[in-house]
Write a protein that holds these residues in place. Structure first.
Motif, mmCIF file in Angstrom:
data_model
loop_
_atom_site.group_PDB
_atom_site.id
_atom_site.type_symbol
_atom_site.label_atom_id
_atom_site.label_comp_id
_atom_site.label_asym_id
_atom_site.label_seq_id
_atom_site.Cartn_x
_atom_site.Cartn_y
_atom_site.Cartn_z
ATOM 1 N N ASP A 165 0.825 -1.208 0.000
ATOM 2 C CA ASP A 165 0.000 0.000 0.000
ATOM 3 C C ASP A 165 0.862 1.261 0.000
ATOM 4 O OD1 ASP A 165 -2.769 1.348 0.570
ATOM 5 O OD2 ASP A 165 -1.434 2.140 2.123
ATOM 6 N N PHE A 166 1.936 1.239 0.778
ATOM 7 C CA PHE A 166 2.824 2.395 0.873
ATOM 8 C C PHE A 166 3.513 2.683 -0.461
ATOM 9 C CE2 PHE A 166 5.821 4.903 3.655
ATOM 10 C CZ PHE A 166 4.810 5.611 4.274
ATOM 11 N N TYR A 210 2.252 8.844 -2.537
ATOM 12 C CA TYR A 210 3.211 9.923 -2.734
ATOM 13 C C TYR A 210 4.017 10.119 -1.441
ATOM 14 C CZ TYR A 210 1.018 11.415 -7.099
ATOM 15 O OH TYR A 210 0.540 11.474 -8.382
ATOM 16 N N ASN A 211 5.208 10.653 -1.570
ATOM 17 C CA ASN A 211 6.050 10.944 -0.409
ATOM 18 C C ASN A 211 5.649 12.318 0.140
ATOM 19 O OD1 ASN A 211 8.095 10.610 1.489
ATOM 20 N ND2 ASN A 211 9.567 11.723 0.207
ATOM 21 N N LEU A 212 4.709 12.308 1.060
ATOM 22 C CA LEU A 212 4.141 13.547 1.573
ATOM 23 C C LEU A 212 4.651 13.851 2.978
ATOM 24 C CD1 LEU A 212 0.413 12.956 0.522
ATOM 25 C CD2 LEU A 212 2.116 14.347 -0.673
ATOM 26 N N PRO A 224 -6.167 15.444 1.020
ATOM 27 C CA PRO A 224 -6.589 15.295 -0.387
ATOM 28 C C PRO A 224 -5.450 14.898 -1.326
ATOM 29 C CG PRO A 224 -6.521 17.615 0.265
ATOM 30 C CD PRO A 224 -6.361 16.819 1.510
ATOM 31 N N LYS A 225 -4.207 15.195 -0.955
ATOM 32 C CA LYS A 225 -3.066 14.835 -1.812
ATOM 33 C C LYS A 225 -2.603 13.387 -1.609
ATOM 34 C CE LYS A 225 -1.115 19.517 -2.050
ATOM 35 N NZ LYS A 225 0.097 20.350 -1.808
ATOM 36 N N ASP A 226 -3.106 12.762 -0.562
ATOM 37 C CA ASP A 226 -2.683 11.400 -0.254
ATOM 38 C C ASP A 226 -3.523 10.418 -1.076
ATOM 39 O OD1 ASP A 226 -1.480 9.224 0.836
ATOM 40 O OD2 ASP A 226 -2.362 9.422 2.835
ATOM 41 N N VAL A 227 -3.141 10.240 -2.335
ATOM 42 C CA VAL A 227 -3.865 9.365 -3.253
ATOM 43 C C VAL A 227 -2.894 8.323 -3.809
ATOM 44 C CG1 VAL A 227 -5.559 11.115 -3.865
ATOM 45 C CG2 VAL A 227 -3.436 10.946 -5.168
ATOM 46 N N TYR A 228 -3.447 7.337 -4.482
ATOM 47 C CA TYR A 228 -2.621 6.281 -5.067
ATOM 48 C C TYR A 228 -1.970 6.759 -6.364
ATOM 49 C CZ TYR A 228 -4.594 2.975 -1.728
ATOM 50 O OH TYR A 228 -4.942 2.327 -0.572
ATOM 51 N N THR A 229 -0.778 6.248 -6.606
ATOM 52 C CA THR A 229 -0.020 6.638 -7.789
ATOM 53 C C THR A 229 0.927 5.513 -8.190
ATOM 54 O OG1 THR A 229 1.569 8.237 -8.674
ATOM 55 C CG2 THR A 229 1.731 7.734 -6.351
ATOM 56 N N LEU A 230 1.308 5.501 -9.460
ATOM 57 C CA LEU A 230 2.305 4.555 -9.971
ATOM 58 C C LEU A 230 3.671 5.211 -10.151
ATOM 59 C CD1 LEU A 230 0.191 2.741 -12.724
ATOM 60 C CD2 LEU A 230 0.896 1.810 -10.511
ATOM 61 N N SER A 231 3.820 6.416 -9.633
ATOM 62 C CA SER A 231 5.034 7.189 -9.889
ATOM 63 C C SER A 231 6.290 6.507 -9.328
ATOM 64 C CB SER A 231 4.896 8.595 -9.293
ATOM 65 O OG SER A 231 4.683 8.533 -7.885
ATOM 66 N N GLY A 283 15.029 9.329 2.505
ATOM 67 C CA GLY A 283 13.831 9.657 3.268
ATOM 68 C C GLY A 283 12.547 9.478 2.484
ATOM 69 N N ASN A 284 12.592 8.647 1.436
ATOM 70 C CA ASN A 284 11.417 8.432 0.590
ATOM 71 C C ASN A 284 10.928 7.001 0.791
ATOM 72 O OD1 ASN A 284 9.515 8.246 -1.500
ATOM 73 N ND2 ASN A 284 10.698 9.600 -2.831
ATOM 74 N N TRP A 285 10.104 6.799 1.794
ATOM 75 C CA TRP A 285 9.632 5.455 2.131
ATOM 76 C C TRP A 285 8.730 4.862 1.052
ATOM 77 C CZ3 TRP A 285 9.248 3.190 7.516
ATOM 78 C CH2 TRP A 285 10.341 3.596 8.297
ATOM 79 N N PRO A 286 7.852 5.614 0.420
ATOM 80 C CA PRO A 286 7.054 5.024 -0.660
ATOM 81 C C PRO A 286 7.909 4.493 -1.803
ATOM 82 C CG PRO A 286 6.027 7.033 0.094
ATOM 83 C CD PRO A 286 7.362 6.967 0.763
ATOM 84 N N ARG A 287 8.946 5.221 -2.193
ATOM 85 C CA ARG A 287 9.800 4.756 -3.286
ATOM 86 C C ARG A 287 10.625 3.543 -2.839
ATOM 87 N NH1 ARG A 287 11.993 9.439 -6.619
ATOM 88 N NH2 ARG A 287 9.760 9.374 -7.105
ATOM 89 N N GLY A 288 11.122 3.569 -1.621
ATOM 90 C CA GLY A 288 11.827 2.404 -1.101
ATOM 91 C C GLY A 288 10.922 1.186 -1.039
ATOM 92 N N SER A 289 9.650 1.388 -0.675
ATOM 93 C CA SER A 289 8.692 0.279 -0.652
ATOM 94 C C SER A 289 8.465 -0.259 -2.051
ATOM 95 C CB SER A 289 7.366 0.747 -0.046
ATOM 96 O OG SER A 289 7.534 1.195 1.279
ATOM 97 N N ALA A 290 8.360 0.623 -3.041
ATOM 98 C CA ALA A 290 8.162 0.187 -4.426
ATOM 99 C C ALA A 290 9.348 -0.632 -4.917
ATOM 100 C CB ALA A 290 7.944 1.407 -5.327
#
Length: 303
Positions: A37-38, A42-44, A52-59, A267-274
């Motif tokens: 999920d993480f 986005y890395n917010l 509102p900016k916390d949405v799903y993305t494939l970035s 410090g980018n946990w979403p990208r590290g998770s991906a």
């Protein structure tokens, strides 16, 4: 399930099933689901999480493939090459361990008996009482420019200048092969030990050589153990971190190191998770593909 309960008793059976289920759910399934999920977030900043900016993305996955360009015009060759090199290196280490461990496992199962067999097993296990980090540093000392191997080769006059085993990744592959060698030996040992020796003796009486006996009898019988050992060694090697950081040369960046950099330094946990999910999917897909190639079912590995 009924047979399991009858064999172990209702209370013990329920305890085992509950403990295994709890372990799988809490330690494996839930952490992976949270990371999955993480990886689509986005890395917010903390204040914007849930907004509102916390949405799903494939970035984050696109970055692994295309980098900061975000399009096919410029692929992220650096990260992709590290990813591919990690998978290839894991395959190479797995093949090294298989070549080393198969003869040892067969010898332990069918030749070594009594005190000799117990001594050999203890000789394999006791070195692993030493911490993995200490073993990695020991390999770095052994393979260093002023290490034992270089000093010995210079003393014998075989070389004039020390060889940089660290830069050439010799120390890295040796350390990784040694780190998971037991995970290859014992699954093969368990499989080969149950082989009826009369089959081997019958093949010898019919004139088959040792290579043909192993190729036609022993290896097909031990395929589940070989598959189990290769799976564990491959997965752990692809996900190794300590050994690549300590024993790796300047050009031997491991994909797990990129993951750690995104989590910690970047410090980018979403990208590290991906990145972590991508490595997990690639490793599982590769293992399933190889099992299909060699016609091994998942149930056979658990025998």
């Amino acid at each position: 399930m009924t047979g399991f309960m009858e064999k172990n008793g209702l209370l013990v059976g329920l305890y085992i099933l509950g403990a295994v289920t709890l372990w799988i759910v809490l330690m494996i399934v839930l952490p992976q689901l949270f990371m999955l999920d993480f990886s689509f977030r986005y890395n917010l900043p903390p204040a914007e999480i849930g907004g509102p900016k916390d949405v799903y993305t494939l970035s984050n996955y696109k970055y692994l493939i295309y980098g900061s360009a975000g399009s096919a015009a410029d692929y992220n060759w650096i990260d992709l090459s590290v990813f591919l090199q990690t998978i290839i290196a894991a395959v190479f280490v797995t093949l090294i361990d298989l070549a080393l461990c198969y003869p040892i496992a067969y010898y332990l199962a069918h030749t070594a008996k009594g005190a000799t067999g117990r001594l050999l097993i203890l000789s394999l296990i006791i070195p692993y009482w030493v911490n993995e980090i200490l073993r990695a540093f020991a390999f770095r000392i052994i393979f260093g420019a002023s290490g034992v191997i270089n000093n010995f080769l210079v003393y014998l006059g075989l070389i004039d200048q020390p060889i940089d085993f660290i830069r050439e990744d010799v120390a890295l592959y040796t350390g990784l092969s040694y780190a998971y060698i037991l995970l290859m030996i014992f699954p093969i040992y368990n499989a080969v030990e149950s082989l009826d020796r009369n089959q081997v003796e019958a093949a010898r009486d019919m004139g088959s050589g040792w290579l043909r006996i192993h190729w036609r009898i022993v290896i097909p019988f031990a395929k589940p153990g070989i598959a189990s050992g290769c799976t564990m060694v491959f997965m752990l090697t692809a996900g190794a971190l300590a050994a690549p950081q300590i024993l790796g040369g300047p050009s031997s960046l491991w994909f797990t190191q990129l993951i750690v950099q995104w989590f910690n330094t970047g410090g980018n946990w979403p990208r590290g998770s991906a990145y972590a999910i991508a490595l997990l999917i690639a490793c599982v897909a590769f293992v399933l593909f190889m099992m299909r190639v060699f016609k091994i079912r998942v149930g056979e590995i658990g025998r």
